[in-house]
Scaffold this motif. Structure first.
Motif, PDB file in Angstrom:
ATOM      1  N   GLU A   1       0.825  -1.201   0.000  1.00  0.00           N
ATOM      2  CA  GLU A   1       0.000   0.000   0.000  1.00  0.00           C
ATOM      3  C   GLU A   1       0.863   1.257   0.000  1.00  0.00           C
ATOM      4  O   GLU A   1       1.992   1.244   0.482  1.00  0.00           O
TER       5      GLU A   1
ATOM      6  N   HIS B   1      -5.617  -4.848  -2.809  1.00  0.00           N
ATOM      7  CA  HIS B   1      -6.245  -3.639  -3.348  1.00  0.00           C
ATOM      8  C   HIS B   1      -6.929  -3.858  -4.688  1.00  0.00           C
ATOM      9  O   HIS B   1      -7.565  -2.943  -5.203  1.00  0.00           O
TER      10      HIS B   1
ATOM     11  N   GLY C   1     -17.920   3.340   5.201  1.00  0.00           N
ATOM     12  CA  GLY C   1     -16.628   2.685   5.312  1.00  0.00           C
ATOM     13  C   GLY C   1     -16.438   1.830   6.539  1.00  0.00           C
ATOM     14  O   GLY C   1     -17.317   1.063   6.942  1.00  0.00           O
TER      15      GLY C   1
ATOM     16  N   CYS D   1     -16.360  13.586  -2.725  1.00  0.00           N
ATOM     17  CA  CYS D   1     -16.829  12.216  -2.959  1.00  0.00           C
ATOM     18  C   CYS D   1     -18.119  12.163  -3.770  1.00  0.00           C
ATOM     19  O   CYS D   1     -18.386  11.160  -4.434  1.00  0.00           O
TER      20      CYS D   1
ATOM     21  N   TYR E   1     -17.005   2.182  -3.574  1.00  0.00           N
ATOM     22  CA  TYR E   1     -15.962   1.176  -3.377  1.00  0.00           C
ATOM     23  C   TYR E   1     -15.023   1.565  -2.234  1.00  0.00           C
ATOM     24  O   TYR E   1     -14.586   0.719  -1.467  1.00  0.00           O
ATOM     25  N   CYS E   2     -14.694   2.855  -2.119  1.00  0.00           N
ATOM     26  CA  CYS E   2     -13.794   3.283  -1.040  1.00  0.00           C
ATOM     27  C   CYS E   2     -14.571   3.866   0.135  1.00  0.00           C
ATOM     28  O   CYS E   2     -14.016   4.067   1.209  1.00  0.00           O
TER      29      CYS E   2
ATOM     30  N   GLY F   1     -13.085   7.051   1.770  1.00  0.00           N
ATOM     31  CA  GLY F   1     -11.680   7.077   2.177  1.00  0.00           C
ATOM     32  C   GLY F   1     -11.489   7.093   3.679  1.00  0.00           C
ATOM     33  O   GLY F   1     -12.430   6.950   4.459  1.00  0.00           O
ATOM     34  N   CYS F   2     -10.255   7.302   4.090  1.00  0.00           N
ATOM     35  CA  CYS F   2      -9.852   7.195   5.491  1.00  0.00           C
ATOM     36  C   CYS F   2     -10.065   8.516   6.224  1.00  0.00           C
ATOM     37  O   CYS F   2      -9.522   9.551   5.836  1.00  0.00           O
TER      38      CYS F   2
ATOM     39  N   THR G   1     -10.828  14.686   2.089  1.00  0.00           N
ATOM     40  CA  THR G   1     -10.159  13.486   1.590  1.00  0.00           C
ATOM     41  C   THR G   1      -8.663  13.753   1.420  1.00  0.00           C
ATOM     42  O   THR G   1      -8.225  14.903   1.317  1.00  0.00           O
TER      43      THR G   1
ATOM     44  N   CYS H   1      -6.902   9.440  -3.105  1.00  0.00           N
ATOM     45  CA  CYS H   1      -8.093   9.277  -3.941  1.00  0.00           C
ATOM     46  C   CYS H   1      -7.711   8.901  -5.375  1.00  0.00           C
ATOM     47  O   CYS H   1      -8.351   8.041  -5.991  1.00  0.00           O
TER      48      CYS H   1
ATOM     49  N   GLN I   1      -6.685   5.338  -5.391  1.00  0.00           N
ATOM     50  CA  GLN I   1      -7.834   4.455  -5.177  1.00  0.00           C
ATOM     51  C   GLN I   1      -8.651   4.298  -6.454  1.00  0.00           C
ATOM     52  O   GLN I   1      -9.084   3.204  -6.806  1.00  0.00           O
TER      53      GLN I   1
END
Length: 489
Positions: free
Chosen positions: A319, A364, A381, A438, A446-447, A450-451, A465, A470, A473
């Motif tokens: 990653e 991934h 998420g 987003c 799918y993501c 994000g985190c 984000t 992004c 991803q």
């Protein structure tokens, strides 16, 4: 230059972003993703071009535009390979037929579908949540000195410490008490390096098992380790009790040893590789990952994935590092074109390996086109701050392991429970529609936005984000779908 400005100059910000469908070409495939339904269509050149114009132009205009393009000799010859018997006299009728097929796909709910989730978001924010997973920081200490470690060699902006059995037991009691009617609970033993506190790991697993029947619960324990202390006894215990184990290694010897040395500077590769190979084989190459991090120093990370695959590992995750500007190893905007090519190279390599009977899984590129995650997962998420919490060695609760040490996100303790309910509500309201970046992104389901920790680190709040992340991803989603198309073919 701001990150967003630099991305725009590279032509990356808007690349692959659309409200209804996402179209792209990869490895010879013309792929159309219907964003809201998740339907994937692999089409020929003519259908691809018609779909691109469908929402903006009339049928008459599209037929004329496609005639102008495909009646040209070279284009016609290529198209005729997909349409046996096609002549220039029949070309317009064929274009009209394809247009009608696209229209039928739309009417059948397979293309240009509406977003059914946005109107649902109000009730989604009010949903009841229970805690179903804990990340136990069993050791705020480590026997390696990884240069990119967000945990600062295990200290997490604080002090070195090992979790006591009493604190860990209270954490499991907290999880049971706050899990409602949910039966399946997850506990990840994390660090630092959790094997530096292995006796407490064993004791907590035994305690958890003793509580399962009493409370009608089932614990799923997992472990993340750098492998330095791995031995036969630990392997035997892990194979009995750990549902999944993450084995940390960055790939090739020189790459790994540059970023994951001991504190004396000596590399860790030669010590851990034999242990990891033995461990992976002991689990029949399932229910584990070798997990690495690539940085600016090894942009050719596909070679690290290949290296791990050729060593015999079948479950691999490598990653991108997440690091602030100024760090010598940080991924930069200028690195993105190189990394996009690396993902393409890796996707092609995976297809070739699988065709040759040498299967391996790249984390991934895992994607489920038949069902995928539930609505809650698609929108929000991992559940950090609500369903998933991190516990420090002394029992403090944080939204996840990457928030540990950020005092403004201290939520409570395992002894007193969650006191900062405003933080929980903030995370509960965080979703793909609360993030402007987003809303129109094809990869949002799918993501899942994000985190949150990365958003906080780069922008000071959880509703933004990490822009470089992004872009990567989106590329990973494209490659994952292409691999599915190749496998279906």
């Amino acid at each position: 230059m701001m990150e967003e400005e630099a991305l725009s100059l590279l032509g990356l910000t808007l690349k692959g972003v659309t409200k209804v469908v996402h179209q792209y070409k990869n490895n010879g495939y013309n792929i159309v993703l219907d964003v809201n339904s998740g339907m994937v269509h692999v089409v020929d050149d003519l259908a691809y071009d018609i779909i691109a114009l469908y929402k903006e132009e009339s049928k008459e205009n599209i037929v004329d535009m496609m005639w102008d393009k495909y009646s040209k000799e070279n284009n016609f010859d290529v198209l005729a390979e997909d349409y046996p018997g096609l002549t220039k006299d029949s070309l317009k009728q064929e274009i009209s037929n394809i247009y009608d097929e696209v229209t039928k796909m739309k009417e059948d709910g397979n293309l240009f579908t509406e977003d059914i989730y946005e109107n649902y978001i109000g009730s989604f924010k009010k949903r009841e949540t229970v805690v179903k997973a804990l990340c136990l920081h069993i050791a705020h200490d480590c026997n390696l000195a990884c240069r990119y470690c967000f945990a600062e060699e295990g200290e997490y902006h604080g002090r070195r410490a090992l979790m006591s059995y009493e604190v860990g037991k209270q954490a499991l009691d907290f999880l049971i008490a706050n899990s409602g009617s949910r039966k399946n609970l997850e506990v990840d033993f994390f660090g630092g390096e959790p094997l530096m506190n292995f006796q407490v790991v064993k004791d907590l697993v035994a305690y958890g098992r003793s509580q399962e029947e009493i409370h009608n619960k089932k614990f799923r324990f997992t472990l993340t380790t750098n492998g330095v202390l791995l031995n036969d006894d630990i392997i035997e215990f892990a194979n009995k009790e750990m549902s999944n184990v993450v084995l940390s290694i960055d790939g090739r010897r020189e790459v790994n040893d540059t970023m994951r040395p001991f504190r004396n500077g000596k590399g860790s590769y030669d010590l851990i590789i034999p242990k990891f190979k033995k461990f992976a084989d002991s689990r029949n190459q399932t229910n584990y990952y070798v997990r690495g991090t690539f940085t600016h120093n090894n942009l050719d990370f596909s070679e690290d994935v290949k290296h791990l695959a050729e060593l015999g590992f079948e479950q691999i995750s490598v990653e991108p590092v997440v690091a602030q500007d100024g760090e010598t190893y940080a991924i930069t905007v200028e690195d993105l074109p190189i990394l996009m090519e690396e993902y393409d190279k890796l996707a092609k390599y995976i297809i070739e390996r699988r065709k040759a009977g040498h299967w391996f899984n790249f984390f991934h590129f895992m994607i489920d086109l038949s069902g995928g995650p539930c609505v809650a997962k698609r929108l929000s998420g991992c559940g950090s701050g609500t369903e998933y919490l991190a516990v420090t060695p002394w029992g403090d609760l944080y939204p996840c392991h990457q928030f540990v040490g950020e005092e403004e996100y201290l939520m409570g303790t395992v002894f007193d429970g969650v006191k900062a309910t405003d933080i929980r509500e903030e995370f509960k309201s965080c979703n793909v529609y609360s993030k402007e970046k987003c809303k129109n992104c094809f990869a949002k389901f799918y993501c899942s936005g994000g985190c949150s920790a990365n958003s906080f680190k780069f922008h000071g709040n959880i509703n933004d984000t990490y822009d470089i992340g992004c872009e990567l991803q989106r590329k990973r989603v494209e490659c994952a779908i292409m691999i599915k198309a190749a496998e279906a073919e």
